[in-house]
Design an enzyme around this catalytic site. Sequence first.
Site, mmCIF file in Angstrom:
data_model
loop_
_atom_site.group_PDB
_atom_site.id
_atom_site.type_symbol
_atom_site.label_atom_id
_atom_site.label_comp_id
_atom_site.label_asym_id
_atom_site.label_seq_id
_atom_site.Cartn_x
_atom_site.Cartn_y
_atom_site.Cartn_z
ATOM 1 N N CYS A 1 7.224 -5.225 -5.681
ATOM 2 C CA CYS A 1 8.248 -5.851 -6.520
ATOM 3 C C CYS A 1 9.516 -5.017 -6.588
ATOM 4 O O CYS A 1 10.579 -5.532 -6.927
ATOM 5 C CB CYS A 1 7.703 -6.105 -7.922
ATOM 6 N N GLU B 1 6.492 0.153 -19.129
ATOM 7 C CA GLU B 1 5.270 0.904 -18.889
ATOM 8 C C GLU B 1 5.643 2.341 -18.540
ATOM 9 O O GLU B 1 6.796 2.648 -18.255
ATOM 10 C CB GLU B 1 4.471 0.268 -17.744
ATOM 11 N N GLU C 1 5.358 -7.272 -16.114
ATOM 12 C CA GLU C 1 6.103 -6.699 -14.987
ATOM 13 C C GLU C 1 6.030 -7.733 -13.880
ATOM 14 O O GLU C 1 4.969 -7.985 -13.322
ATOM 15 C CB GLU C 1 5.505 -5.349 -14.569
ATOM 16 N N ASN D 1 -1.225 -6.210 -4.883
ATOM 17 C CA ASN D 1 -0.443 -5.362 -3.976
ATOM 18 C C ASN D 1 -0.669 -3.871 -4.192
ATOM 19 O O ASN D 1 -0.702 -3.100 -3.235
ATOM 20 C CB ASN D 1 1.051 -5.706 -4.070
#
Length: 453
Positions: free
Chosen positions: A262, A431, A228, A130
């Site tokens: 997300c 992150e 993630e 994505n």
Amino acid sequence: MSHDLINPATGAVFTSVQHVDAAAVDDAVRRAQAAQRRWARVAPAERAAALRAFAASVDAHIGELAALEVTNAGHPVSAAEWEAGHVRDVLQFYAGSPERLAGKQIPVASGLDVTFHEPLGVVGVITPWNFPMPIAVWGFAPALAAGNAVLIKPAEWTPLTTLRLGELAAESGLDPDLLQVLPGAGAVVGERLITHPGVAKIVFTGSTVTGKHVLATAAAQVKRVTLELGGKSANIVFDDCDLEQAAATAPYGVFDNAGQDCCARSRILVQRNVYDRFMELLEPAVAGVTVGDPASRDTEMGPLVSRPHWEKVASYVPDDAPVAFRGTAPTGDGFWFPPTVLTPNRTDRSVTEEIFGPVVTVLPFDDEADAIALANDTAYGLSGSIWTENLSRGLRVSRAVEAGNLSVNSHSSVRYTTPFGGFKQSGLGRELGPDAPLAFTETKNVFIAVKEM
């Protein structure tokens, strides 16, 4: 083996990419280990200069990288240019890290105690389809800054920009074995990276189902992981907010990248006494989203990435779905899906499952406690928004909502200067932010005894 790539705006094959096999991964690990040992000995200032040179090379190829993403992933050109610029900016940010990655001197009796942050070695970064460029650089920039080598497995559908970034790294002067891109199937390349004893850490972004497999497989070697994963974020709209602004911006909180995000605020929760007015304001905002040719600068939303993904998204909007209203999208070739607003009940699968497309549900709530309970009624906890003019309420709800990244009167989720990651089944670890390089190091403690005079 050659793998065809499809332009999602046309549905046609436009090129192919050669996939690597497990033996090639093993060879890449061997070469990366040697390159990492050399890189770890490079002085911090020189390592910083190398990352700045890489950033400059990316900056000189923004248009080229964006054009690849438009064709390969269907991203609108303005968004793709931003993403390429984001790669440059993240590299520049972490170029400052090598000279700041300092340990501590800890006061102890009878000697000197110091800590060092040692690089892990070889890091495997497995990225999704994505956001190929941003998510790749979130993994490789801090890892390189900390003295590691990186092997990247890009998503099978969208590998082109990651492959080009690997080339630009070498063209800018980095050892070509230090940052290697390994296109291939997840079951082959990804699996070998996870199981290879020479790979010290895995950074994975993708579905929660696959993330659980990564975690379980890595556990066999006590291998470090950063995950993630999925999200089902809430956009909470209280009756005291600027309702016009909340409604006008809501589409961009969920339909960015065609909802393939997300962090998408795919559940809009609206206080009951302003629900009807909010829906009146939301409808023209959704209708105003320009869906079309991703190469056009007027386009705000492009197609879905593939036919299989289109079918998955469509399964959440059957003929009898409670559709409140839709936007428009092209018809014909390509994987087009219109922005869609549903008004289901609280237990509908469109409310509880991650759709990962341009579909949003709108639900009413009664009071603050009801809003918090509804927002937290999910296995995920990645992001979300809270709309209120009451600062105390904004802080209370922010502390009560179980999510890693929240915005008050905004839909902003990601800044490379601040940490990013999720609660619950949305992930593990963080992150970005100034401390990200530490996640790619081991802390070594050294005590030196000092003889008394």
